[in-house]
Scaffold this motif. Structure first.
Motif, mmCIF file in Angstrom:
data_model
loop_
_atom_site.group_PDB
_atom_site.id
_atom_site.type_symbol
_atom_site.label_atom_id
_atom_site.label_comp_id
_atom_site.label_asym_id
_atom_site.label_seq_id
_atom_site.Cartn_x
_atom_site.Cartn_y
_atom_site.Cartn_z
ATOM 1 N N VAL A 154 -24.068 -40.652 1.754
ATOM 2 C CA VAL A 154 -25.591 -40.693 1.105
ATOM 3 C C VAL A 154 -26.090 -39.204 1.179
ATOM 4 O O VAL A 154 -26.850 -38.792 0.216
ATOM 5 N N SER A 205 -29.298 -33.506 -6.252
ATOM 6 C CA SER A 205 -29.960 -35.044 -6.075
ATOM 7 C C SER A 205 -28.996 -35.815 -4.721
ATOM 8 O O SER A 205 -29.535 -36.640 -4.406
ATOM 9 N N GLY A 206 -27.877 -35.256 -4.729
ATOM 10 C CA GLY A 206 -27.012 -35.819 -3.984
ATOM 11 C C GLY A 206 -26.970 -35.215 -2.437
ATOM 12 O O GLY A 206 -26.264 -35.626 -1.779
ATOM 13 N N LEU A 216 -29.779 -34.546 0.461
ATOM 14 C CA LEU A 216 -30.940 -34.947 1.220
ATOM 15 C C LEU A 216 -31.702 -33.891 2.117
ATOM 16 O O LEU A 216 -30.982 -33.341 3.017
ATOM 17 N N GLU A 231 -31.215 -32.383 -10.661
ATOM 18 C CA GLU A 231 -30.513 -33.242 -10.755
ATOM 19 C C GLU A 231 -29.130 -33.064 -10.110
ATOM 20 O O GLU A 231 -28.448 -34.159 -9.440
ATOM 21 N N GLU A 232 -28.496 -31.740 -10.186
ATOM 22 C CA GLU A 232 -27.189 -31.561 -9.298
ATOM 23 C C GLU A 232 -27.279 -31.738 -7.892
ATOM 24 O O GLU A 232 -26.565 -31.873 -7.539
#
Lengths: 290, 165
Positions: free
Chosen positions: B52, B138-139, B141, B135-136
């Motif tokens: 995550v 967003s994986g 944190l 967007e890219e």
């Protein structure tokens, strides 16, 4: 979290892999990309006694696409499907789904067939399979059988695959030249599992909708097509009024669940919004080269 | 056919930052743990260990991948790049230099993952818009910065590396 212990098998051929699955039955799990299975194991939601790692098997990474249809084999990664211009041309709904599948680093490893076999109800690919009536090809030591999408997805993370079978390929039927399709979803963060999403397609001949599919994900234990809403589209022109009527039918017939992320009412609301948005986008893609 | 019963180990060979490495490991160990504990490269960080948070992102044969979501056994025969493989002769990689100049990170736990993801992003798309950057990435944190300074770091990297590749 660290992985639990397991017996590790790296078969040298598909027949060796199938023999291992036949021997160990539901104590064994197939490891391909691992992007669903390894989190499941890390969280101890699953604890397979045997892992059969098929990742290095040759001859299972092909994409065959043409006017007669598209076949994606077991080890085709999401990233490869996303880059494939053949898939974009001949199975555009698969291409439309790819940017939504996890994050880029997940798509490097995860496989299209793995996502289908895992059958997370909030995942994109099962809904795409249901929208286009894809056929799943399952192999075991007993031979090969074909399972249509309507029979394949049985429930939450549950498919018609038997413990001794591998999903060796998925076949998508020929794409009509007069069809357009798209995948739209609402998620909290780009790349996360969707709160709710829609894989949809429209086929328009002589200005009227001849065929339509509305396949929702995140709306129940399996992907769900809303036939009542699809029926309202047939024979009508693809315009805002038609799409609004379909959206109304969707909100009347879809019964999505409620959880910490979204209530049933909110999900039902966004199902209507996504119906209008998706159908308009699908219409705009008709006849547009990929 | 390779079979490793519970309690036994497996030989795995791979290329790490250009050097061939062989390790003898329990097959249940993740690639991330093997990178950190067997190979000794602790720049790859482990946050959530289930795919995550993105802190463990490495490049696997040039593509970004979560090293926590791979068994080291699956990396047999591959070539990986970790954060330690970016600098050459003590010179920072342009992405490292850019993140440094933009003061992108605070605690820096997430920084190796963000930099590996940024390299993958700019490899594909040398001149991304702010929306594409967000967007890219967003994986990955980050719990300190609110991401503003990280996006700025990527934009600085585009300036240093040029908008074409």
């Amino acid at each position: 979290m660290k992985n639990p212990q397991f017996n590790y098998h790296r078969p040298g051929s598909l027949s060796e892999a199938l023999a291992l699955l036949d021997e160990h039955g539901d104590e064994a799990k197939v490891l391909a990309g691992g992007q669903s299975l390894l989190p499941v194991m890390a969280l101890r939601l699953g604890r397979p006694e045997h892992l059969v790692d098929i990742g290095a098997l040759a001859g299972l990474s092909n994409i065959t696409a043409g006017p007669q249809g598209t076949t994606i084999q077991a080890l085709v990664r999401h990233a490869a499907a996303e880059r494939s211009t053949d898939i974009a041309t001949h199975a555009p709904l698969v291409s439309a789904a790819m940017p939504h599948v996890g994050h880029r680093a997940i798509r490097t490893r995860g496989t299209v067939c793995g996502s289908i076999a895992h059958a997370d109800p909030a995942a994109e690919m099962p809904a795409v399979c249901l929208a286009v009536d894809a056929t799943m090809v399952a192999e075991s030591v007993a031979g090969t059988r074909e399972i249509v999408a309507t029979d394949f997805f049985e429930g939450y993370l549950t498919t018609a695959l038997r413990p001794n079978e591998i999903l060796t390929e998925v076949r998508f039927p020929a794409w009509s030249a007069t069809a357009g399709g798209t995948v739209v979803e609402i998620s909290r963060r780009h790349g996360d599992y969707a709160l709710l999403g829609l894989a949809c397609l429209l086929d328009v001949t002589e200005g009227l909708i001849a065929n339509a599919a509305l396949s929702f994900f995140g709306a129940g234990g399996t992907p769900i097509r809303v036939a009542e809403a699809e029926q309202t589209l047939i024979g009508r022109p693809p315009n805002d009024e038609t799409f609004a009527a379909a959206a109304k039918a969707v909100t009347e017939h879809l019964e999505p669940g409620s959880d910490i992320h979204a209530s049933t009412n909110y999900r039902r609301h966004i199902a209507g919004v996504l119906t209008r948005r998706g159908l308009a986008e699908a219409t705009s893609k008709i006849g547009v080269p990929a | 056919m390779t079979a490793v019963p519970i309690g036994e180990t497996l030989d795995v060979s791979l290329t790490v930052n250009g050097a061939t490495v062989s390790v003898d490991i329990d097959p249940r160990r993740s690639l991330a743990d093997v990178i950190r504990e067997e190979i000794g490269l602790t720049g790859t960080h482990l946050g959530c260990e289930h795919g995550v948070c993105g802190a463990c992102t490495i490049l696997l044969d040039g593509e970004p991948a979560r090293s926590c979501l791979m068994l080291a056994a699956q990396a047999e025969g591959t070539a990986i790049t970790t954060i330690e493989g970016l600098a050459t002769n003590g010179e920072m990689h342009p992405v490292q230099q850019a993140m440094h100049e933009a003061m992108s990170f605070q605690c820096a736990f997430c920084s190796p993952g963000f930099m590996m993801s940024t390299i993958a992003l700019l490899d594909d798309n040398p001149n991304p818009s702010e929306k594409e950057i967000r967007e890219e990435l967003s994986g990955n944190l980050c719990r300190c910065t609110g991401y503003e300074s990280i996006v700025e770091g990527v934009e600085t990297a585009v300036k240093i590396m040029g908008p074409t590749r």
